[in-house]
Design a protein around this motif. Structure first.
Motif, short mmCIF file in Angstrom:
data_model
loop_
_atom_site.label_atom_id
_atom_site.label_comp_id
_atom_site.label_asym_id
_atom_site.label_seq_id
_atom_site.Cartn_x
_atom_site.Cartn_y
_atom_site.Cartn_z
N ASP A 1 0.89 -1.15 0.00
CA ASP A 1 0.00 0.00 0.00
C ASP A 1 0.92 1.20 0.00
O ASP A 1 1.60 1.47 1.00
CB ASP A 1 -0.91 -0.02 1.23
CG ASP A 1 -1.91 1.13 1.25
OD1 ASP A 1 -1.69 2.13 0.52
OD2 ASP A 1 -2.89 1.05 2.00
N ARG B 1 0.96 3.59 2.90
CA ARG B 1 1.55 3.13 4.17
C ARG B 1 3.06 2.91 4.06
O ARG B 1 3.78 3.09 5.03
CB ARG B 1 0.85 1.86 4.63
CG ARG B 1 -0.61 2.09 5.03
CD ARG B 1 -1.24 0.82 5.60
NE ARG B 1 -2.56 1.09 6.16
CZ ARG B 1 -3.69 0.99 5.48
NH1 ARG B 1 -3.67 0.63 4.20
NH2 ARG B 1 -4.86 1.27 6.05
N ALA C 1 8.50 0.46 5.64
CA ALA C 1 8.24 1.82 5.19
C ALA C 1 9.40 2.74 5.55
O ALA C 1 10.02 2.59 6.60
CB ALA C 1 6.95 2.35 5.81
#
Length: 305
Positions: free
Chosen positions: A174, A177, A202
């Motif tokens: 995603d 995110r 991330a």
């Protein structure tokens, strides 16, 4: 085509590349390659265009579409399956005619299709997202033989969907995110056989994780939106390489060519004002990079069991 030196936008390895003589894409996405016809295909989602590039010709054909589309899958030599803002459509290659096949969030007028790829079993994983990238409006689906299942909900910008060459592992992200996830799969069906785990955390490499593809060794090549790079990771998550490209917003890579040894990279100028576009003159252009690796052929999607 235009020959260009690599490495102008982000730190990373330099590799020979050229820029295709094709219109710049507002939002280039969904590159794929059909070995039978030796042809690469990709989209400008927001521009409602499908691009076609046979390896044997310097010409890029542009097909106008009546709707936004993001993913093309080969069914057979005459037929393709397109993921669009209005569901899955069958496309006749000769005429370009689109025929609705399977509804995808038909009751959600504010979502559209985004990233996807075909698993070795012939199953398509396809993501949806809000038209304005609203948080949590999208999902990731599995489709095969006319059956559609939602795998993951509350996704904002589904990306990085790709699979290990043996079909036992899937990857997805995603972008909002920032994590790339790894999930075990049933190689016979392409369905998850366990829970996802973080593959790349991330914030570790700059930019946002966009489209991805695996090579013949199972390494993951991930476009980093906003960072002007393709990052390469081993199957166990080790960082192997940074490959710079001359556009700040690369969106997706795909291996193309008879030997699957060229990397076609789509890019975008989405969200840029005039000054930003002037500073990033190759934004939206489509690149072919001599990346020094070999890919695997994209499987054909199964419309019927």
């Amino acid at each position: 085509m235009q020959d260009e030196a690599n490495g102008t936008k982000g730190a990373g390895d330099a590799a020979p590349l050229h820029i295709l003589e094709a219109p710049a894409c507002h939002l280039g996405e969904g590159p794929t390659y059909d070995p039978a016809s030796d042809t690469a295909w990709w989209f400008d989602i927001l521009g409602k265009r499908l691009f076609e590039k046979p390896s044997a010709s310097p010409e890029v054909r542009v097909h106008d579409l009546p709707l936004m589309a993001s993913q093309l899958c080969t069914v057979d030599d005459r037929t393709q399956l397109l993921a669009t803002e209005k569901g899955l459509h069958v496309r006749d290659v000769a005429s370009g005619r689109l025929t609705p096949h399977t509804a995808l969030e038909a009751d959600e007028s504010d979502t559209r299709s985004n990233d996807g790829r075909v698993h070795p079993s012939g199953a398509l994983w396809i993501g949806t997202m809000g038209r304005k990238a609203e948080m949590g409006r999208g999902s990731i689906y599995w489709f095969r033989g006319g059956e559609l299942r939602r795998l993951y909900a509350s996704v904002s910008i589904p990306n990085a969907i790709c699979f290990s060459p043996d079909g036992t592992v899937g990857y997805f992200a995603d972008t909002a995110r920032g994590d790339i996830h790894r999930v075990p799969l049933d190689p016979e069906t392409g369905l998850p056989s366990g829970e996802p785990a973080v593959f790349v955390p991330a914030g570790a490499f700059g930019g946002g994780p966009d489209g991805a593809v695996t090579d013949a060794e199972g390494n993951v090549w991930n476009a980093r939106w906003g960072a002007g790079r393709i990052e390469v990771f081993s199957p166990d998550g080790r960082h192997l390489r940074s490959l710079a490209v001359p556009a700040r917003q690369p969106s997706c890579p795909a291996f193309i060519g008879r030997h699957l040894d060229q990397l076609l990279v789509t890019t975008a100028y989405e969200g840029m004002d005039d000054a930003e576009r002037a500073a990033d003159p190759h934004a939206g252009r489509t690149l072919i990079v001599q990346a020094g690796a070999k890919g695997v052929a994209e499987p054909r999607v199964r419309l019927a069991l």
